[in-house]
Scaffold this active site. Structure first.
Site, PDB file in Angstrom:
ATOM      1  N   SER A  83       0.847  -1.272   0.041  1.00 50.12           N
ATOM      2  CA  SER A  83       0.089  -0.040   0.091  1.00 50.12           C
ATOM      3  C   SER A  83       0.804   1.394  -0.114  1.00 50.12           C
ATOM      4  O   SER A  83       2.034   0.980   0.534  1.00 50.12           O
ATOM      5  CB  SER A  83      -0.834  -0.092   1.306  1.00 50.12           C
ATOM      6  OG  SER A  83      -1.373   1.184   1.472  1.00 50.12           O
TER       7      SER A  83
ATOM      8  N   TYR B 295      -1.508  -1.068  10.477  1.00 44.73           N
ATOM      9  CA  TYR B 295      -1.943  -1.421   9.136  1.00 44.73           C
ATOM     10  C   TYR B 295      -0.738  -0.778   8.240  1.00 44.73           C
ATOM     11  O   TYR B 295      -0.073  -1.620   7.401  1.00 44.73           O
ATOM     12  CB  TYR B 295      -3.205  -0.550   8.461  1.00 44.73           C
ATOM     13  CG  TYR B 295      -3.139  -0.880   6.990  1.00 44.73           C
ATOM     14  CD1 TYR B 295      -3.644  -2.176   6.542  1.00 44.73           C
ATOM     15  CD2 TYR B 295      -3.148   0.096   6.277  1.00 44.73           C
ATOM     16  CE1 TYR B 295      -4.074  -2.383   5.328  1.00 44.73           C
ATOM     17  CE2 TYR B 295      -3.509   0.244   4.786  1.00 44.73           C
ATOM     18  CZ  TYR B 295      -3.708  -1.374   4.458  1.00 44.73           C
ATOM     19  OH  TYR B 295      -4.172  -1.375   3.030  1.00 44.73           O
TER      20      TYR B 295
HETATM   21  N1  NAP Z   1      -8.741  -0.403  -0.837  1.00 44.28           N
HETATM   22  C1  NAP Z   1      -7.729   0.374  -0.789  1.00 44.28           C
HETATM   23  O1  NAP Z   1      -7.915   1.626  -0.729  1.00 44.28           O
HETATM   24  C2  NAP Z   1      -6.482  -0.310  -0.630  1.00 44.28           C
HETATM   25  C3  NAP Z   1      -5.442   0.552  -0.801  1.00 44.28           C
HETATM   26  C4  NAP Z   1      -4.259  -0.012  -0.587  1.00 44.28           C
HETATM   27  C5  NAP Z   1      -4.036  -1.223  -0.432  1.00 44.28           C
HETATM   28  N2  NAP Z   1      -4.883  -2.174  -0.584  1.00 44.28           N
HETATM   29  C6  NAP Z   1      -4.711  -3.737  -0.148  1.00 44.28           C
HETATM   30  O2  NAP Z   1      -5.355  -4.298  -1.219  1.00 44.28           O
HETATM   31  C7  NAP Z   1      -5.579  -5.767  -0.803  1.00 44.28           C
HETATM   32  C8  NAP Z   1      -7.128  -5.858  -1.142  1.00 44.28           C
HETATM   33  O3  NAP Z   1      -8.068  -4.761  -0.388  1.00 44.28           O
HETATM   34  P1  NAP Z   1      -9.397  -4.534  -0.568  1.00 44.28           P
HETATM   35  O4  NAP Z   1      -9.456  -3.125  -0.525  1.00 44.28           O
HETATM   36  O5  NAP Z   1      -9.722  -5.329  -1.819  1.00 44.28           O
HETATM   37  O6  NAP Z   1      -9.992  -5.148   0.605  1.00 44.28           O
HETATM   38  P2  NAP Z   1     -11.278  -5.725   0.831  1.00 44.28           P
HETATM   39  O7  NAP Z   1     -12.361  -5.520   0.020  1.00 44.28           O
HETATM   40  O8  NAP Z   1     -11.512  -6.147   2.316  1.00 44.28           O
HETATM   41  O9  NAP Z   1     -10.853  -7.493   0.444  1.00 44.28           O
HETATM   42  C9  NAP Z   1      -9.853  -7.960   1.144  1.00 44.28           C
HETATM   43  C10 NAP Z   1      -9.978  -9.358   0.799  1.00 44.28           C
HETATM   44  O10 NAP Z   1      -8.867 -10.045   1.618  1.00 44.28           O
HETATM   45  C11 NAP Z   1      -9.693 -11.416   1.749  1.00 44.28           C
HETATM   46  N3  NAP Z   1      -8.967 -11.771   3.157  1.00 44.28           N
HETATM   47  C12 NAP Z   1      -9.124 -11.148   4.256  1.00 44.28           C
HETATM   48  N4  NAP Z   1      -8.395 -11.788   5.190  1.00 44.28           N
HETATM   49  C13 NAP Z   1      -8.168 -13.288   4.589  1.00 44.28           C
HETATM   50  C14 NAP Z   1      -7.665 -14.464   5.252  1.00 44.28           C
HETATM   51  N5  NAP Z   1      -7.054 -14.656   6.493  1.00 44.28           N
HETATM   52  N6  NAP Z   1      -7.341 -15.499   4.278  1.00 44.28           N
HETATM   53  C15 NAP Z   1      -7.653 -15.150   2.927  1.00 44.28           C
HETATM   54  N7  NAP Z   1      -8.252 -13.908   2.424  1.00 44.28           N
HETATM   55  C16 NAP Z   1      -8.263 -13.170   3.215  1.00 44.28           C
HETATM   56  C17 NAP Z   1     -10.915 -11.093   1.887  1.00 44.28           C
HETATM   57  O11 NAP Z   1     -11.709 -12.427   1.769  1.00 44.28           O
HETATM   58  P3  NAP Z   1     -12.365 -13.358   2.764  1.00 44.28           P
HETATM   59  O12 NAP Z   1     -12.890 -12.149   3.700  1.00 44.28           O
HETATM   60  O13 NAP Z   1     -13.342 -14.104   1.873  1.00 44.28           O
HETATM   61  O14 NAP Z   1     -11.531 -13.994   3.438  1.00 44.28           O
HETATM   62  C18 NAP Z   1     -11.065 -10.375   0.756  1.00 44.28           C
HETATM   63  O15 NAP Z   1     -11.275 -11.029  -0.518  1.00 44.28           O
HETATM   64  C19 NAP Z   1      -5.447  -5.686   0.665  1.00 44.28           C
HETATM   65  O16 NAP Z   1      -4.002  -6.160   0.899  1.00 44.28           O
HETATM   66  C20 NAP Z   1      -5.259  -4.162   1.156  1.00 44.28           C
HETATM   67  O17 NAP Z   1      -4.297  -3.811   2.244  1.00 44.28           O
HETATM   68  C21 NAP Z   1      -6.185  -1.765  -0.441  1.00 44.28           C
END
Ligand code: NAP
Length: 260
Positions: free
Chosen positions: A138, A151
């Site tokens: 991130s 985080y």
């Molecule tokens: N959204 C943003 O602005 C942003 C910015 C920078 C970086 N990121 C990064 O991008 C990635 C995806 O984030 P997102 O925004 O798409 O978040 P999200 O919508 O909350 O999705 C998170 C995903 O991770 C999975 N997950 C969580 N815990 C898990 C576990 N123990 N085992 C397997 N899967 C797990 C969830 O699936 P289940 O709950 O079904 O397991 C879900 O599919 C993350 O690494 C996040 O830190 C996001």
């Protein structure tokens, strides 16, 4: 040859958008996450359109579960061309409240999930003599932002792990890519009450990530203005950063009030 892509955290958000992108492009995609209902619905939706995919329920915090997901992929597809280690959890934290259990979860998923992914995938790719492993960090890795300390710390650790892995695994033909998104509109950011500049929709982020991987980029960060802000925040002298960040958090005013 059909590209074989493993995506963790594919049940929603960025991972889901990536799964749709690669499936629509003709790849074989293995969707991995914990939410079986969401995975099965996405998998059925993609298969109904004639795309090639499967799903496996996998908690990346468990090495056994990660290994089982990789074994599933190897048995089904014969190998892995691209692994996108995207699963992650966010969360707001304050140091004046006890929160060690939720911090453990952040590290279990954001860091150990990544390490379990490498442990399971690297032997497969070493045997192949090629492969790409993309880890989602991130732009929040730059500093300790107030309210998001654990985080930010987990993402700083992820960025460093990915950098070291890139250097070490190059000799085996394995490319390691560091992905650093800014704000993307997902369930993770839906909880945020602050303004999120240049908030992006997941399909756009998936497009940028996949095209960056195609181009052989080692680091993919977006959107550019936020990457610049993150770079500046990282480069700022500590005192200036702390002044600005403290001010934004309201701490500056409190500090003034509490001044003897
Ligand atoms: N959204 C943003 O602005 C942003 C910015 C920078 C970086 N990121 C990064 O991008 C990635 C995806 O984030 P997102 O925004 O798409 O978040 P999200 O919508 O909350 O999705 C998170 C995903 O991770 C999975 N997950 C969580 N815990 C898990 C576990 N123990 N085992 C397997 N899967 C797990 C969830 O699936 P289940 O709950 O079904 O397991 C879900 O599919 C993350 O690494 C996040 O830190 C996001």
């Amino acid at each position: 040859m059909q590209q074989r892509i493993l995506i963790t955290g594919a049940s929603q958000g960025i991972g889901r958008a990536l799964a749709i992108f690669y499936a629509e492009r003709g790849g074989y995609v293995l969707l991995a996450a914990r939410n079986e209902k969401a995975l099965s619905e996405l998998s059925s939706e993609l298969q109904a359109k004639g795309h090639s995919c499967d799903y496996t329920v996998c908690d990346v915090a468990s090495m056994d579960a990660m290994q089982a997901a990789v074994n599933f992929m190897v048995n089904k597809a014969g190998g892995i061309d691209i692994a996108i280690l995207n699963a992650g959890v966010g969360g707001h934290h304050r140091f004046d409240v006890s929160n060690s259990e939720s911090v453990k979860t952040i590290f279990a998923v954001n860091i150990f999930g990544l390490i379990h992914g490498f442990d399971a995938i690297v032997p497969v790719m070493m045997k192949q003599g090629y492969g790409k492993i993309a880890g989602v960090s991130s732009l929040a890795d730059a500093r300790g932002f107030p309210g998001s300390g654990p985080y930010c710390a987990s993402k700083a650790a992820a960025t460093h792990l990915l950098e070291a892995a890139r250097l070490e695994l190059k000799a085996y033909g394995i490319d390691v890519i560091t992905i650093r998104p800014g704000f993307v509109r997902t369930n993770m950011t839906a909880k945020n009450t602050f303004h999120m500049p240049l908030l992006m929709d997941p399909p756009r982020s998936a497009d940028i990530i996949a095209r960056g991987i195609d181009k052989g980029k080692k680091r993919i960060y977006f959107p550019m203005p936020m990457a610049v802000v993150s770079g500046i925040a990282k480069a700022l002298p500590d005192a200036i950063y702390e002044f600005i960040a403290g001010f934004q958090n309201g701490n500056f005013i409190n500090r003034l009030k509490n001044k003897p």
